[in-house]
Design a protein around this motif. Structure first.
Motif, PDB file in Angstrom:
ATOM      1  N   LEU A 180      -5.797   3.420   0.979  1.00  0.00           N
ATOM      2  CA  LEU A 180      -7.022   2.647   1.188  1.00  0.00           C
ATOM      3  C   LEU A 180      -8.237   3.402   0.665  1.00  0.00           C
TER       4      LEU A 180
ATOM      5  N   ARG B 102      -6.651  -7.970   6.303  1.00  0.00           N
ATOM      6  CA  ARG B 102      -5.883  -7.236   7.306  1.00  0.00           C
ATOM      7  C   ARG B 102      -4.903  -6.278   6.632  1.00  0.00           C
ATOM      8  N   ILE B 103      -4.575  -5.238   7.397  1.00  0.00           N
ATOM      9  CA  ILE B 103      -3.520  -4.313   7.006  1.00  0.00           C
ATOM     10  C   ILE B 103      -2.292  -4.717   7.804  1.00  0.00           C
TER      11      ILE B 103
ATOM     12  N   ILE C 121      -9.276  -3.507   9.570  1.00  0.00           N
ATOM     13  CA  ILE C 121      -9.338  -2.105   9.158  1.00  0.00           C
ATOM     14  C   ILE C 121      -9.748  -1.187  10.313  1.00  0.00           C
TER      15      ILE C 121
ATOM     16  N   THR D 156      -0.911   5.226   4.146  1.00  0.00           N
ATOM     17  CA  THR D 156      -1.675   3.983   4.032  1.00  0.00           C
ATOM     18  C   THR D 156      -3.172   4.279   4.001  1.00  0.00           C
TER      19      THR D 156
ATOM     20  N   THR E 233       3.606  -0.788   4.408  1.00  0.00           N
ATOM     21  CA  THR E 233       2.321  -1.379   4.761  1.00  0.00           C
ATOM     22  C   THR E 233       1.804  -2.187   3.580  1.00  0.00           C
ATOM     23  N   TYR E 234       1.092  -3.244   3.922  1.00  0.00           N
ATOM     24  CA  TYR E 234       0.528  -4.151   2.923  1.00  0.00           C
ATOM     25  C   TYR E 234      -0.928  -4.401   3.254  1.00  0.00           C
ATOM     26  N   GLN E 235      -1.684  -4.785   2.236  1.00  0.00           N
ATOM     27  CA  GLN E 235      -3.055  -5.207   2.429  1.00  0.00           C
ATOM     28  C   GLN E 235      -3.132  -6.666   2.025  1.00  0.00           C
ATOM     29  N   CYS E 236      -3.626  -7.512   2.915  1.00  0.00           N
ATOM     30  CA  CYS E 236      -3.785  -8.929   2.634  1.00  0.00           C
ATOM     31  C   CYS E 236      -5.247  -9.192   2.298  1.00  0.00           C
ATOM     32  N   ASP E 237      -5.506  -9.582   1.062  1.00  0.00           N
ATOM     33  CA  ASP E 237      -6.871  -9.849   0.628  1.00  0.00           C
ATOM     34  C   ASP E 237      -7.415 -11.139   1.242  1.00  0.00           C
TER      35      ASP E 237
ATOM     36  N   LEU F  88       0.810  -1.209   0.000  1.00  0.00           N
ATOM     37  CA  LEU F  88       0.000   0.000   0.000  1.00  0.00           C
ATOM     38  C   LEU F  88       0.847   1.265   0.000  1.00  0.00           C
TER      39      LEU F  88
END
Length: 119
Positions: A102, A27-28, A41, A98, A19-23, A11
């Motif tokens: 989002l 979760r962030i 979130i 981040t 930072t990452y977003q896990c589909d 992200l």
């Protein structure tokens, strides 16, 4: 077989973290100064609010040793972060970037698919 990495999207990045977003887990994930945290979130937004509520002005101008660092609890990640003024500035930037990404992703999803997204 699809690797787990395909479910993780970066992200935002700054000099101290990413930072990452896990589909898959919704979760962030925050990697910052050696700490690794994962938030839903709402928990991410609450954590960001805690960081934003730290009085940087008091940390700058108060000469007492107790203002050299701030301890921020991240109960969702079972962590207590001991952060200096510079760490807090970098963490604020990372979390703000981040949140912006989002919101941007949510807006693009709404416009492309004509479906309301919730962030």
């Amino acid at each position: 077989m699809i690797s787990e990495a395909t479910y993780i999207n970066e992200l935002y990045t700054n000099s101290k973290g990413t930072t990452y977003q896990c589909d898959r887990s919704a979760r962030i994930m925050v990697e910052f100064a050696g700490y690794k945290m994962a938030f839903r979130i709402n928990d991410f937004l609450n954590f960001k609010q805690k960081v934003d509520n730290v009085d940087l002005h008091a940390m700058i101008f108060n000469l007492s040793d107790e203002y050299d660092f701030e301890v921020i609890e991240a109960p969702q990640a079972n962590l207590s972060l001991k952060l200096t003024l510079c760490d807090l500035v970098h963490l604020r930037e990372l979390l703000e970037g981040t949140k912006f990404m989002l919101e941007l992703n949510s807006l693009l999803y709404e416009r492309i698919y004509n479906v309301p997204a919730y962030v």
